[in-house]
Design an enzyme around this catalytic site. Sequence first.
Site, PDB file in Angstrom:
ATOM      1  N   SER A   1       0.857  -1.189   0.000  1.00 38.47           N
ATOM      2  CA  SER A   1       0.000   0.000   0.000  1.00 38.47           C
ATOM      3  C   SER A   1       0.889   1.234   0.000  1.00 38.47           C
ATOM      4  CB  SER A   1      -0.915   0.000   1.226  1.00 38.47           C
ATOM      5  OG  SER A   1      -1.743   1.144   1.233  1.00 38.47           O
TER       6      SER A   1
ATOM      7  N   HIS B   1      -1.795   7.316  -4.995  1.00 39.13           N
ATOM      8  CA  HIS B   1      -2.053   6.139  -4.148  1.00 39.13           C
ATOM      9  C   HIS B   1      -1.954   4.903  -5.023  1.00 39.13           C
ATOM     10  CE1 HIS B   1      -5.309   3.123  -3.329  1.00 39.13           C
ATOM     11  NE2 HIS B   1      -4.632   3.020  -2.207  1.00 39.13           N
TER      12      HIS B   1
ATOM     13  N   TYR C   1      -1.658  -3.177  -4.214  1.00 35.47           N
ATOM     14  CA  TYR C   1      -1.949  -4.468  -4.834  1.00 35.47           C
ATOM     15  C   TYR C   1      -1.858  -5.533  -3.749  1.00 35.47           C
ATOM     16  CZ  TYR C   1      -1.927  -2.207  -9.297  1.00 35.47           C
ATOM     17  OH  TYR C   1      -2.262  -1.370 -10.328  1.00 35.47           O
TER      18      TYR C   1
END
Length: 354
Positions: free
Chosen positions: A139, A153, A156
């Site tokens: 993240s 941003h 995955y």
Amino acid sequence: NTGLGCEVSRLKAPATIPYTDNKDAVKPAYYTDRTQPMHDRMEAYVLDLQDRLVTALESLDPSSQKFVRDRWERSDGHGYGISCVLQDGAALEKAGVNVSVISGTLTPGQLKSMRDRRAQTAKLLDDSEQFDFRVAGISVVVHPRNPYAPTAHMNYRRFEVFRQNAPEGEPPVMAWFGGGADLTPSYLFTEDAEHFHQTLKDACDTHDPSYYPRFKTWCDKYFTNIHRGETRGIGGIFFDDLDDKEPEQLFRFAYDAGNAFIRAYVPLVARRMAMPYAQRERDWQLIRRGHYAEFNLVYDRGTKFGLMTPGARIESILMSLPLAARWEYMNEPDPDSPEDRLLRAVRTTTSWTR
């Protein structure tokens, strides 16, 4: 000089940014080794991507401080994470590149949220049973200092759900990939939006030409501050519960999409980080970051999931919030101003690709 915007006089875009031209690079062992469990391969990938992205971001200002690497272990022994965070840099006001590899028991609230969003999930996760999960994910949130450089941003993840107390080796009841990347500028530059979206589209098209239009629409819908009638930014791609192909194909898509983020985003910061700005631009940036925080705290599923997870590491969950934000009563930009142009962009949807 220590005043507002003084950093721009010493910042200079690097001649090259690491890992922005690696489409033809030799694939790592975890990419090709099908003997390893998919969870382990995803863990290896997100750790690798974390290292490469941190290196690329640090190249923007080699003389500034580096990311602090904070490895933590869950108190219940169910996993670990590595939080790489940089605060108060010249190019980056706050940036976090976090990896978490955790497992646990799904709470009733988490199960309800998962069942509510997809009928297939509700069918597989029977109300009479309890379920465990494990997830490996990355993240990323980057808030540059310069108001002309956009926030971004990316995340995955691979999520697996098991029957509680399942025998060793029993396959998961469900498994899927989720993630995406999106851009949140305070000031809109059309060429930046086009570069970001086209780079993501190219990565999607390699695997499935339907992915980019589907995931762009999903992104625009998901990242919406409903109470304000505007999207958080100018979008990108977003998907969840993705299990429409074989796991191997989906892993390779996640690999390419995550790698594409480096070349989609980091050059944009390099392009904008040394542009002169004044108090007006800084105030507008802080107002937009307030709207960013509103979405993350009110609507974001990942934040909610994290806060509902027993033993969760709150500092890492809230890493996405900006270092500073501003709420002005009844702020309305002048018509046709650069600020107004941004508002018009987030109150409609735009096609940014060829």
